[in-house]
Design an enzyme around this catalytic site. Structure first.
Site, short mmCIF file in Angstrom:
data_model
loop_
_atom_site.label_atom_id
_atom_site.label_comp_id
_atom_site.label_asym_id
_atom_site.label_seq_id
_atom_site.Cartn_x
_atom_site.Cartn_y
_atom_site.Cartn_z
CE1 TYR A 1 -4.05 1.27 -0.66
CE2 TYR A 1 -3.44 2.83 1.04
CZ TYR A 1 -4.26 2.46 0.00
OH TYR A 1 -5.26 3.31 -0.41
NE ARG B 1 -8.36 12.70 -2.86
CZ ARG B 1 -8.27 11.58 -2.13
NH1 ARG B 1 -7.38 10.65 -2.41
NH2 ARG B 1 -9.07 11.39 -1.10
CE LYS C 1 -7.37 2.79 1.38
NZ LYS C 1 -7.57 3.66 2.45
CD GLU D 1 -10.04 4.43 -0.26
OE1 GLU D 1 -10.74 3.93 0.63
OE2 GLU D 1 -9.15 5.26 -0.04
CG ASP D 2 -8.32 7.32 -3.25
OD1 ASP D 2 -8.57 7.81 -2.13
OD2 ASP D 2 -7.20 6.90 -3.55
CG ASP E 1 -10.77 4.48 4.20
OD1 ASP E 1 -10.90 4.40 5.43
OD2 ASP E 1 -9.67 4.59 3.62
CG ASP E 2 -10.87 8.67 0.41
OD1 ASP E 2 -9.69 8.36 0.58
OD2 ASP E 2 -11.57 8.22 -0.53
CG ASN F 1 -1.45 9.56 1.55
OD1 ASN F 1 -2.15 9.73 0.56
ND2 ASN F 1 -1.91 9.03 2.67
#
Ligand code: NAI
Length: 549
Positions: free
Chosen positions: A94, A147, A165, A236-237, A259-260, A399
């Site tokens: 990851y 993103r 993930k 996610e993202d 999750d973000d 990150n």
């Protein structure tokens, strides 16, 4: 599971393959005699060979490719490897390696993993989902790659994220891998470089209008309810606005979370609980200034405010302690460019475009970087924080590594060792003036796999913010006073599975208490979670049971 598979079919199935570890009985029963070397190795010996081969790889990206290849051939050996030394392998499967792997995804691609659902399949999503070989899917991690990390719109290259993930659900919290489905929802990309790359693996179209995207996501979410009725959808993202809006759209109707938004909030909240512990204060005593007001920032601010209300503040009082600063400056009540979910944090204040001046004016005790932009916590920023705080809390969460708002070395040096610091990625210890500081990693992987395990074990029907707050408290409680003293806000990664089992047990208890569980309540919650934990071992392997069948 008696599969009836024999011979090379067993060797080609990563769930059945034991490589060089088949016993003589298994070889004979499965028609493998002569198809594998004539030895029966232990898992330990196999692991030794994996480590030997990994040591010959020159970069982490090469190690990532090697490990994915191992997963293609032998799932248990893959998980045995990464679970044998999480602190070493999580950064390879990851963050931060995954960022580089995503950037090059179309180039390093070897084999299909997960599902690719293009918007061209409108009206046929259920049929596409039914192509997945497992019938009891419990988690789909889905991205449209709007993103990816701090890297922007990566289109189909973002598929590396749901794959990685979900591997963490297994590696960190023991959720069995057969229940996990990574998915890329292909809505095109606005990334010109990829649109012109012949090796790019997604639709060669720019992104559609919001309405069109959301109605396709509606079809996807509804199809999941029918095809995989026990499934939780993990978003996610997606871009910040989509992340928040899609979460609002489904969270009260289906088992979904982002999750973000929620996972990040949970892990940062855990760090803040411990930072407050170090300072001898409460969350509601602090004043927060965010750099970045996207999905991670808003999710955190909302969860933080909920946590402060549990300490006795009203929601309005809690929100008044949270300020935000984005690409256009301080969020304040005359700004016309804000979206609905940012407005609670736009207080009455003069417009301001300089972050240092905002610090001097607002006097935060904590600054939180979720801006995606590396180096934005400059020396002046840290010095301004240090001049108004005995122990400034500095969370540089963006990150991958080069996007961190500042490094721990910078934070400790510029604050003369006063900063309480954590980052979104792992940094090595810092030695300064005879003292050793341990920068914590505020990485979601302490939270979402544990919450995932709790959802899996309890078959929770909804995911609530309270579950993330409970996870945050559980994570915070597992850092010993000794480590807190050295600045570590999070538990050590070396013991991550045990940490997450304890966290999952606390979240599971809350799921039962809230009436959201769809299984009977056990008496011992930790033992209940342990019963569900996947073990990457060959004992009771399908192959030997096939013999009996
Ligand atoms: P986003 O794209 O939704 O939001 C970014 C925000 O930063 C926007 O409000 C934007 O206006 C602001 N921004 C951009 N450039 C800026 C600048 N120069 N100065 C001030 N503000 C600026 O992104 P999202 O989802 O909120 O993620 C932000 C970062 O947080 C990413 O780098 C992501 O990798 C990181 N993150 C870290 C996690 C962790 O575990 N530590 C988990 C989730 C996200």
């Amino acid at each position: 599971m008696a599969t009836g598979a024999r011979g090379v079919v067993v060797l080609q199935d990563p769930k059945l393959n034991k490589s060089t570890a088949f016993t003589e009985t298994e070889k004979e029963a499965l028609g493998l005699v002569g198809l594998v070397p004539d030895v029966t190795e232990t898992e330990e010996l196999q692991l030794q060979r994996v480590n030997l081969q990994l040591a010959q790889k020159p970069t982490d990206l090469e190690r990532y490719i090697y490990l994915m290849n191992l997963l293609d051939h032998n799932e248990r050996l893959f998980y045995l490897t990464i679970m044998s030394d999480p602190a070493r392998f999580l950064p390879i499967v990851y963050d931060p390696t995954i960022g580089e792997a995503c950037l090059k995804f179309g180039h390093i691609y070897r084999q299909a993993r997960g599902m690719y659902l293009s918007m061209t399949r409108r009206g046929k999503v259920k049929e596409v989902l039914r192509n997945w070989p497992e019938k009891d899917v419990r988690f789909i991690c889905v991205t449209d790659a709007g993103r990816i990390l701090g890297l922007g719109d990566l289109g189909a290259n973002g598929m590396g994220i749901p794959i990685g993930k979900l591997q963490l659900y297994t590696a960190c919290a023991g959720v069995p891998p057969q229940y996990l489905l990574p998915m890329y929802l292909d809505a095109g990309t606005n990334n010109e470089q990829y649109l012109h790359d012949p090796l790019y693996l997604g639709m060669r179209k720019t992104r559609p209008a919001k309405d069109e995207l959301y109605s396709f996501v509606d079809e996807f979410v509804q199809a999941v309810q029918e095809v995989f009725p026990k499934c939780c959808i993990h978003f996610e993202d997606w871009t910040g606005v989509d992340a928040v809006h899609l979460l609002q759209r489904y969270r009260d109707k289906y088992c979904v979370y982002n999750d973000d938004v929620q996972g990040t909030a949970g892990i940062v909240l855990a760090g803040m609980i411990n930072a407050a512990k170090v300072k001898g204060t409460k969350l509601s005593d602090e004043r927060y200034l965010f750099l970045g007001a996207g999905s991670a920032g808003i999710g955190l601010a909302d969860l933080l405010c909920t946590a402060m209300t549990k300490e006795g503040l009203t929601l309005k009082q809690a929100q008044s302690r949270v300020y935000m600063f984005d690409i256009n400056g301080l969020l304040e009540d005359t700004r016309m460019d804000l979206v609905d979910f940012q407005k609670p944090y736009a207080h009455q204040h003069a417009p301001m475009r300089d972050f240092v001046r905002a610090i001097e004016s607002i006097k935060p005790t904590t600054i939180i970087g979720v801006s995606t932009v590396g180096g934005t916590f400059t020396q002046k920023v840290i010095e301004a924080m240090s001049s108004i705080n005995e122990r400034p809390v500095v969370l540089a969460l963006s990150n991958p590594t080069e996007h961190a708002e500042c490094t721990p070395e910078q934070a400790y040096t510029w604050s003369k060792g006063k900063a309480i610091y954590a980052a979104g990625v792992q940094f090595p210890p810092v030695h300064l003036n005879g003292q050793t500081f341990l920068p914590g990693q505020a990485n979601n992987f302490y939270v979402f796999p544990a919450v995932g395990m709790a959802i899996f074990a309890t078959q929770a029907s909804r995911v609530t913010d309270e579950m993330f707050i409970e996870a945050a408290r559980a994570v915070a409680d597992q850092v010993s006073p000794d480590l807190l003293k050295q600045g570590l806000l999070y538990p050590l990664q070396s013991n991550i599975l045990e940490t997450e089992i304890q966290t999952a047990a606390r979240v599971a208890k809350l799921v039962f208490d809230s009436g959201l569980a769809r299984v009977a309540r056990p008496t011992d919650m930790v033992a209940f979670i342990r019963e569900h934990v996947y073990k990457p071992e060959y004992k009771a392997a399908p192959a030997s049971r096939t013999t009996a069948a």
